[in-house]
Design a protein around this motif. Structure first.
Motif, PDB file in Angstrom:
ATOM      1  N   LEU A 425       2.516   8.520  17.017  1.00  0.00           N
ATOM      2  CA  LEU A 425       1.948   7.836  18.184  1.00  0.00           C
ATOM      3  C   LEU A 425       0.456   7.572  17.994  1.00  0.00           C
ATOM      4  O   LEU A 425      -0.044   6.493  18.314  1.00  0.00           O
ATOM      5  N   SER A 426      -0.263   8.540  17.432  1.00  0.00           N
ATOM      6  CA  SER A 426      -1.702   8.364  17.221  1.00  0.00           C
ATOM      7  C   SER A 426      -1.983   7.326  16.144  1.00  0.00           C
ATOM      8  O   SER A 426      -2.932   6.552  16.261  1.00  0.00           O
ATOM      9  N   GLY A 427      -1.153   7.302  15.101  1.00  0.00           N
ATOM     10  CA  GLY A 427      -1.402   6.364  14.008  1.00  0.00           C
ATOM     11  C   GLY A 427      -0.862   4.973  14.264  1.00  0.00           C
ATOM     12  O   GLY A 427      -1.329   4.009  13.664  1.00  0.00           O
ATOM     13  N   ALA A 428       0.139   4.865  15.190  1.00  0.00           N
ATOM     14  CA  ALA A 428       0.802   3.575  15.382  1.00  0.00           C
ATOM     15  C   ALA A 428       0.189   2.737  16.490  1.00  0.00           C
ATOM     16  O   ALA A 428       0.512   1.567  16.623  1.00  0.00           O
ATOM     17  N   ARG A 429      -0.672   3.314  17.324  1.00  0.00           N
ATOM     18  CA  ARG A 429      -1.231   2.518  18.422  1.00  0.00           C
ATOM     19  C   ARG A 429      -2.113   1.409  17.860  1.00  0.00           C
ATOM     20  O   ARG A 429      -2.716   1.553  16.782  1.00  0.00           O
ATOM     21  N   PRO A 430      -2.201   0.270  18.531  1.00  0.00           N
ATOM     22  CA  PRO A 430      -2.976  -0.870  18.006  1.00  0.00           C
ATOM     23  C   PRO A 430      -4.433  -0.498  17.750  1.00  0.00           C
ATOM     24  O   PRO A 430      -5.088   0.127  18.583  1.00  0.00           O
ATOM     25  N   GLY A 431      -4.932  -0.878  16.581  1.00  0.00           N
ATOM     26  CA  GLY A 431      -6.339  -0.668  16.240  1.00  0.00           C
ATOM     27  C   GLY A 431      -6.632   0.684  15.638  1.00  0.00           C
ATOM     28  O   GLY A 431      -7.760   0.947  15.258  1.00  0.00           O
ATOM     29  N   ALA A 432      -5.607   1.554  15.511  1.00  0.00           N
ATOM     30  CA  ALA A 432      -5.887   2.893  15.004  1.00  0.00           C
ATOM     31  C   ALA A 432      -6.086   2.890  13.500  1.00  0.00           C
ATOM     32  O   ALA A 432      -6.939   3.591  12.975  1.00  0.00           O
ATOM     33  N   ARG A 433      -5.289   2.085  12.797  1.00  0.00           N
ATOM     34  CA  ARG A 433      -5.345   2.129  11.338  1.00  0.00           C
ATOM     35  C   ARG A 433      -5.425   0.722  10.751  1.00  0.00           C
ATOM     36  O   ARG A 433      -4.997  -0.251  11.348  1.00  0.00           O
ATOM     37  N   LYS A 434      -5.975   0.671   9.578  1.00  0.00           N
ATOM     38  CA  LYS A 434      -6.023  -0.575   8.830  1.00  0.00           C
ATOM     39  C   LYS A 434      -5.620  -0.273   7.395  1.00  0.00           C
ATOM     40  O   LYS A 434      -5.798   0.840   6.913  1.00  0.00           O
ATOM     41  N   GLU A 435      -5.047  -1.265   6.721  1.00  0.00           N
ATOM     42  CA  GLU A 435      -4.719  -1.085   5.319  1.00  0.00           C
ATOM     43  C   GLU A 435      -5.029  -2.384   4.579  1.00  0.00           C
ATOM     44  O   GLU A 435      -5.123  -3.450   5.173  1.00  0.00           O
ATOM     45  N   LEU A 436      -5.146  -2.267   3.274  1.00  0.00           N
ATOM     46  CA  LEU A 436      -5.478  -3.432   2.475  1.00  0.00           C
ATOM     47  C   LEU A 436      -4.358  -4.460   2.568  1.00  0.00           C
ATOM     48  O   LEU A 436      -3.180  -4.129   2.671  1.00  0.00           O
ATOM     49  N   LEU A 437      -4.746  -5.735   2.499  1.00  0.00           N
ATOM     50  CA  LEU A 437      -3.779  -6.817   2.622  1.00  0.00           C
ATOM     51  C   LEU A 437      -2.726  -6.752   1.526  1.00  0.00           C
ATOM     52  O   LEU A 437      -1.535  -6.954   1.770  1.00  0.00           O
ATOM     53  N   GLU A 438      -3.162  -6.434   0.294  1.00  0.00           N
ATOM     54  CA  GLU A 438      -2.208  -6.388  -0.819  1.00  0.00           C
ATOM     55  C   GLU A 438      -1.159  -5.306  -0.582  1.00  0.00           C
ATOM     56  O   GLU A 438       0.036  -5.528  -0.763  1.00  0.00           O
ATOM     57  N   ASN A 439      -1.624  -4.104  -0.196  1.00  0.00           N
ATOM     58  CA  ASN A 439      -0.680  -3.018   0.071  1.00  0.00           C
ATOM     59  C   ASN A 439       0.245  -3.369   1.235  1.00  0.00           C
ATOM     60  O   ASN A 439       1.436  -3.050   1.227  1.00  0.00           O
ATOM     61  N   TYR A 440      -0.325  -4.023   2.232  1.00  0.00           N
ATOM     62  CA  TYR A 440       0.460  -4.398   3.407  1.00  0.00           C
ATOM     63  C   TYR A 440       1.581  -5.370   3.021  1.00  0.00           C
ATOM     64  O   TYR A 440       2.748  -5.184   3.363  1.00  0.00           O
ATOM     65  N   VAL A 441       1.226  -6.431   2.281  1.00  0.00           N
ATOM     66  CA  VAL A 441       2.215  -7.435   1.875  1.00  0.00           C
ATOM     67  C   VAL A 441       3.256  -6.810   0.949  1.00  0.00           C
ATOM     68  O   VAL A 441       4.460  -7.085   1.057  1.00  0.00           O
ATOM     69  N   LYS A 442       2.805  -5.939   0.052  1.00  0.00           N
ATOM     70  CA  LYS A 442       3.732  -5.297  -0.876  1.00  0.00           C
ATOM     71  C   LYS A 442       4.734  -4.421  -0.119  1.00  0.00           C
ATOM     72  O   LYS A 442       5.938  -4.429  -0.424  1.00  0.00           O
ATOM     73  N   ARG A 443       4.244  -3.712   0.888  1.00  0.00           N
ATOM     74  CA  ARG A 443       5.143  -2.844   1.655  1.00  0.00           C
ATOM     75  C   ARG A 443       6.170  -3.669   2.431  1.00  0.00           C
ATOM     76  O   ARG A 443       7.349  -3.304   2.513  1.00  0.00           O
ATOM     77  N   LEU A 444       5.750  -4.818   2.977  1.00  0.00           N
ATOM     78  CA  LEU A 444       6.691  -5.673   3.701  1.00  0.00           C
ATOM     79  C   LEU A 444       7.739  -6.246   2.765  1.00  0.00           C
ATOM     80  O   LEU A 444       8.923  -6.330   3.114  1.00  0.00           O
ATOM     81  N   GLU A 445       7.307  -6.658   1.537  1.00  0.00           N
ATOM     82  CA  GLU A 445       8.273  -7.200   0.576  1.00  0.00           C
ATOM     83  C   GLU A 445       9.283  -6.143   0.156  1.00  0.00           C
ATOM     84  O   GLU A 445      10.485  -6.413   0.055  1.00  0.00           O
ATOM     85  N   GLU A 446       8.813  -4.909  -0.081  1.00  0.00           N
ATOM     86  CA  GLU A 446       9.726  -3.833  -0.450  1.00  0.00           C
ATOM     87  C   GLU A 446      10.697  -3.523   0.696  1.00  0.00           C
ATOM     88  O   GLU A 446      11.889  -3.264   0.471  1.00  0.00           O
TER      89      GLU A 446
END
Length: 520
Positions: A425-446
């Motif tokens: 809940l703490s990590g999933a709320r909007p604005g709590a976390r950010k990640e690199l675009l490459e890692n983000y896209v890679k995770r979605l593709e996987e």
């Protein structure tokens, strides 16, 4: 003379006495007669009164006797009437019993006849069973010859068909039970989570740790490097952090895995720049002072976090590791602030469930304690943190909650689940976390690749920033029950393959469309 007188006196006295006696006797006799007469009168009156009383008593006795006789006669009549009624009822019961006896005798005869018929039927059935067994054996032999299958092979085929049918029925039952359980659990979980979020108000975005030091001018780069690089080498040796001075205008980049050392280097460099005196001796002096200040701020931050959550008795070394989280980030979220949030959320949800609030807060605060030294020790931060907690005297329940918050060990109590929920809940709320675009896209593709690898999947889409996966299947190949089983299999595969914060919702969509066109 005297003698004569004396004699006369004597005679006179004697006469007097005699007359007195006679007079007294006469008076007594009269009294006696009067008393007798009075007594007779009284006696006569008593007799008369006695006769009258006897007559009255006799009359009264006769009246009472008459009354009693009438009452007795009336009671006798009633008793006789009741006896007659009882007699009639007994006669009726006797007649009914006789009729029932006759009916029972008749039924007994019928039962005997039925028993005889049943015995004959049993004999007939036994003969037919023998015939059926022989026919079944003949048919089995014929089926084996026709199908070219043995009885064991046919049995295996039948068991396989029954297994498929059982899977189908089991999937239907799972679907119904899951829908009911989800409906009830979702209501309660949403209520508890909404209550926890409403009751805890934290900063929307946590403060970031900066590793770039701004310079007043590019001339300062030369002073930081020093003659033949003495200053930069002294600064790197004192802090253990690499200084990268490139073409970036008015900026120096600090590179290092230890966030505390990186903060020491940042503050030391800022003080040296502000002071203007930059040489090896001054650098060592400033770094020592800043190190003492950072250690004090780390301890203060850990103590403040424990105080804010009302958690007491934590070992000083754990307080130190907890304070170090102030300079550690995860997806740009400050880990100390995240731990405080998790502690508050755990306590709120525990209170809603009637559990120990302080114990839940302690677990939430210490759940990421391993991130303070995970850059120095091999292994997942959850297991590192559990070993630290065990080393410094925390209870087995808290140790297991720390180790289980990322499923490195299976949850053992409801507190472990609360820590997992609060962490997500703490990590999933909007604005709590950010990640690199490459890692983000890679995770979605996987994520999409895992879903499309299953049979019958038409396409898959990762939505809600990777928090939800929509899987569309072919309705001709996958039925409703298979869709339920597929969603569970995809979830298991994601948990085995991917590493992700929070949770991912998997929705399998099966749709049948019937389209016709009307033409004139």
């Amino acid at each position: 003379m005297n003698g004569y007188v004396f004699a006369l006196v004597i005679v006179g006295l004697g006469v007097g006495f005699g007359a007195a006696f006679l007079l007294n006797w006469l008076m007594e006799r009269r009294k006696t007669e009067a008393a007798r007469t009075e007594a007779e009168r009284i006696l006569e009156e008593s007799r008369n009164r006695a006769d009258a009383l006897l007559k009255e008593a006799s009359l009264e006795a006769k009246d009472r006797l008459l009354v009693m006789k009438n009452e007795f006669d009336a009671e006798t009549k009633e008793t006789r009437a009741e006896l007659k009624k009882l007699e009639r009822r007994l006669m009726q019961k006797e007649e009914n019993i006789d009729r029932k006896q006759e009916t029972c005798d008749q039924k007994e005869k019928e039962l005997q006849q039925i028993e005889k018929e049943i015995e004959s039927r049993h004999e007939t059935i036994a003969q037919k069973e023998q015939q059926c067994d022989s026919m079944i054996e003949e048919q089995r032999l014929q089926l084996e010859r026709i199908s070219a299958l043995t009885a064991e092979q046919a049995k295996e085929l039948l068991l396989r068909a029954m297994e498929n049918e059982a899977r189908y029925e089991g999937a239907k039952l799972i679907k119904r039970i899951e829908s009911e359980a989800k409906e009830e659990a979702d209501k309660k979980a949403k209520k508890i989570l909404a209550t926890a979020i409403q009751r805890y108000a934290a900063d929307y975005v946590a403060e970031r740790t900066v590793t770039v030091v701004q310079l007043p001018s590019d001339e300062m780069k030369g002073r930081i490097i020093g003659r033949e690089g003495r200053n930069i080498r002294a600064l790197e040796a004192a802090t253990g952090i690499d200084l990268i001075i490139d073409d970036t205008p008015e900026a120096v980049i600090l590179s290092g895995f230890n966030p505390v050392r990186r903060e020491v280097a940042r503050q030391s460099l800022m003080k040296l720049i502000a002071d203007g005196r930059i040489h090896p001796a001054r650098i060592e002096d400033v770094v020592k002072k800043v190190t003492v200040e950072i250690d004090a701020s780390i301890k203060e931050a850990g103590e403040q976090a424990a105080f804010d959550l009302g958690v007491h008795g934590i070992h000083p070394e754990l307080i130190k590791y907890l304070g170090q989280l102030k300079y550690r980030t995860s997806y740009s979220q400050n880990v100390l602030q995240h731990s405080i949030e998790v502690g508050f959320l755990c306590g709120i949800m525990a209170a809603e469930l009637g559990l120990k609030e302080k114990l839940a807060r302690r677990m939430g605060l210490l759940h990421d304690i391993g991130k303070g030294i995970d850059h120095e020790v091999e292994g997942p931060h959850a297991l590192i943190g559990s070993r630290l907690a065990k080393k410094f005297g925390e209870t087995p329940q808290i140790v297991n909650a720390i180790a289980a918050h990322h499923e490195d060990v299976p949850p053992a109590t409801v507190y472990d689940i609360l820590v997992q929920a609060a962490d997500g809940l703490s990590g999933a709320r909007p604005g709590a976390r950010k990640e690199l675009l490459e890692n983000y896209v890679k995770r979605l593709e996987e994520l999409e690749g895992i879903a499309t690898g299953f049979r019958g999947v038409d396409c898959a889409y990762a939505i809600q920033a990777g928090r939800e996966l929509r899987v569309i299947v072919e309705s001709g190949k996958i039925n409703d029950e298979d869709a339920i089983l597929m969603s569970r299999d995809i979830v298991k595969k994601i948990e085995e393959v991917l590493t992700f914060p929070g949770q991912i919702k998997v929705t399998v969509i099966r749709e049948t469309r019937a389209v016709e066109y009307a033409n004139k």
